[in-house]
Design a protein around this motif. Structure first.
Motif, mmCIF file in Angstrom:
data_model
loop_
_atom_site.group_PDB
_atom_site.id
_atom_site.type_symbol
_atom_site.label_atom_id
_atom_site.label_comp_id
_atom_site.label_asym_id
_atom_site.label_seq_id
_atom_site.Cartn_x
_atom_site.Cartn_y
_atom_site.Cartn_z
ATOM 1 N N ARG A 4 0.835 -1.212 0.000
ATOM 2 C CA ARG A 4 0.000 0.000 0.000
ATOM 3 C C ARG A 4 0.859 1.247 0.000
ATOM 4 O O ARG A 4 0.550 2.241 -0.673
ATOM 5 C CB ARG A 4 -0.920 0.021 1.229
ATOM 6 C CG ARG A 4 -2.132 -0.856 1.104
ATOM 7 C CD ARG A 4 -3.055 -0.713 2.294
ATOM 8 N NE ARG A 4 -3.506 0.667 2.433
ATOM 9 C CZ ARG A 4 -3.886 1.203 3.597
ATOM 10 N NH1 ARG A 4 -3.850 0.487 4.705
ATOM 11 N NH2 ARG A 4 -4.289 2.441 3.654
ATOM 12 N N ILE A 5 1.941 1.218 0.766
ATOM 13 C CA ILE A 5 2.826 2.378 0.844
ATOM 14 C C ILE A 5 3.482 2.637 -0.509
ATOM 15 O O ILE A 5 3.507 3.769 -0.993
ATOM 16 C CB ILE A 5 3.879 2.172 1.961
ATOM 17 C CG1 ILE A 5 3.175 2.199 3.308
ATOM 18 C CG2 ILE A 5 4.983 3.214 1.877
ATOM 19 C CD1 ILE A 5 3.993 1.655 4.449
ATOM 20 N N VAL A 6 3.986 1.597 -1.142
ATOM 21 C CA VAL A 6 4.613 1.748 -2.460
ATOM 22 C C VAL A 6 3.590 2.249 -3.478
ATOM 23 O O VAL A 6 3.876 3.167 -4.256
ATOM 24 C CB VAL A 6 5.279 0.433 -2.913
ATOM 25 C CG1 VAL A 6 5.725 0.521 -4.372
ATOM 26 C CG2 VAL A 6 6.460 0.094 -2.013
ATOM 27 N N ALA A 7 2.391 1.681 -3.476
ATOM 28 C CA ALA A 7 1.345 2.129 -4.417
ATOM 29 C C ALA A 7 0.990 3.590 -4.172
ATOM 30 O O ALA A 7 0.817 4.368 -5.122
ATOM 31 C CB ALA A 7 0.112 1.238 -4.291
ATOM 32 N N SER A 8 0.903 3.980 -2.910
ATOM 33 C CA SER A 8 0.613 5.375 -2.587
ATOM 34 C C SER A 8 1.717 6.291 -3.098
ATOM 35 O O SER A 8 1.444 7.324 -3.724
ATOM 36 C CB SER A 8 0.448 5.543 -1.075
ATOM 37 O OG SER A 8 0.349 6.911 -0.739
ATOM 38 N N ALA A 9 2.980 5.936 -2.828
ATOM 39 C CA ALA A 9 4.098 6.766 -3.289
ATOM 40 C C ALA A 9 4.089 6.883 -4.810
ATOM 41 O O ALA A 9 4.320 7.968 -5.363
ATOM 42 C CB ALA A 9 5.421 6.188 -2.792
#
Length: 154
Positions: A4-9
Motif C-alpha cells: 500500500r505504501i509503495v502504491a501510494s508513493a
C-alpha cells in the motif's frame, strides 16, 4: 502494508516540486511526499510540520538531526542494511550535517522522491544514494499506530 505504501508513493509520481507543500498532483517536497503517503495509508498526520527554509539542515543546532528526530517519533527505526520496499530513507549530503532529504524505497534498488526543481519521480537507488543514506524507518502497521510525541514540541 508495504505494498500500500509503495502504491501510494507511486500515485504521487509527476507531482511538481513545491517547497513545504504536500498536495498530490499539485505540489510537494520530499517531506511532503512522505507526509502524503502517511495520510493515504494511515490517516491524519500525527504532527504538524513546522515552517522550514530550504537550507534548514545547514542551520540546525549542532548535534541535532531534526528530520531523523521527527521520523523517530512516528516511524519505526530499521537498520541501514535491513530496509525494504515501503521504507522511508533519509539522506545527508555532507557527513557533518543532519539528514536533509527523504524518499520512499520501492524495491531493493529503487526509490521515489521529490526532486528539487522537478517533480516526484522513481529513480535507481544508486551507490551514490546508498552512500548518503543515514537512516531507514518503517511506517507503523495501521491507522492510529504511529508513535506520538512525549513532551516534545515541533
Amino acid at each position: 502494508m508495504q505494498d500500500r505504501i509503495v502504491a501510494s508513493a507511486r500515485a504521487w509520481i509527476g507531482t511538481p516540486y513545491r517547497h513545504q507543500a504536500s498536495v498530490k498532483g499539485v505540489g510537494c517536497d520530499c517531506l511532503g511526499l512522505v507526509r502524503g503517503v502517511w495520510r493515504d495509508c494511515l490517516g491524519p498526520e500525527p504532527e504538524a510540520a513546522p515552517p522550514y527554509a530550504a537550507s534548514w539542515a545547514e542551520s540546525a543546532a549542532p548535534g541535532t538531526d531534526p528530520l531523523a528526530e521527527a521520523a523517530g517519533r512516528h516511524l519505526v527505526p530499521v537498520p541501514l542494511d535491513g530496509g525494504r520496499a515501503g521504507d522511508v530513507l533519509l539522506f545527508s549530503f555532507r557527513a557533518h550535517l543532519p539528514a536533509r532529504h527523504c524518499a520512499v524505497a520501492t524495491g531493493a534498488a529503487t526509490m521515489i522522491h521529490a526532486h528539487d526543481g522537478a517533480a516526484v519521480t522513481e529513480v535507481a537507488l544508486t551507490r551514490w544514494w546508498r552512500r548518503h543514506c543515514t537512516h531507514v524507518f518503517r511506517f507503523p502497521q495501521g491507522p492510529g499506530s504511529g508513535r506520538r510525541m512525549t513532551g516534545a514540541t515541533s
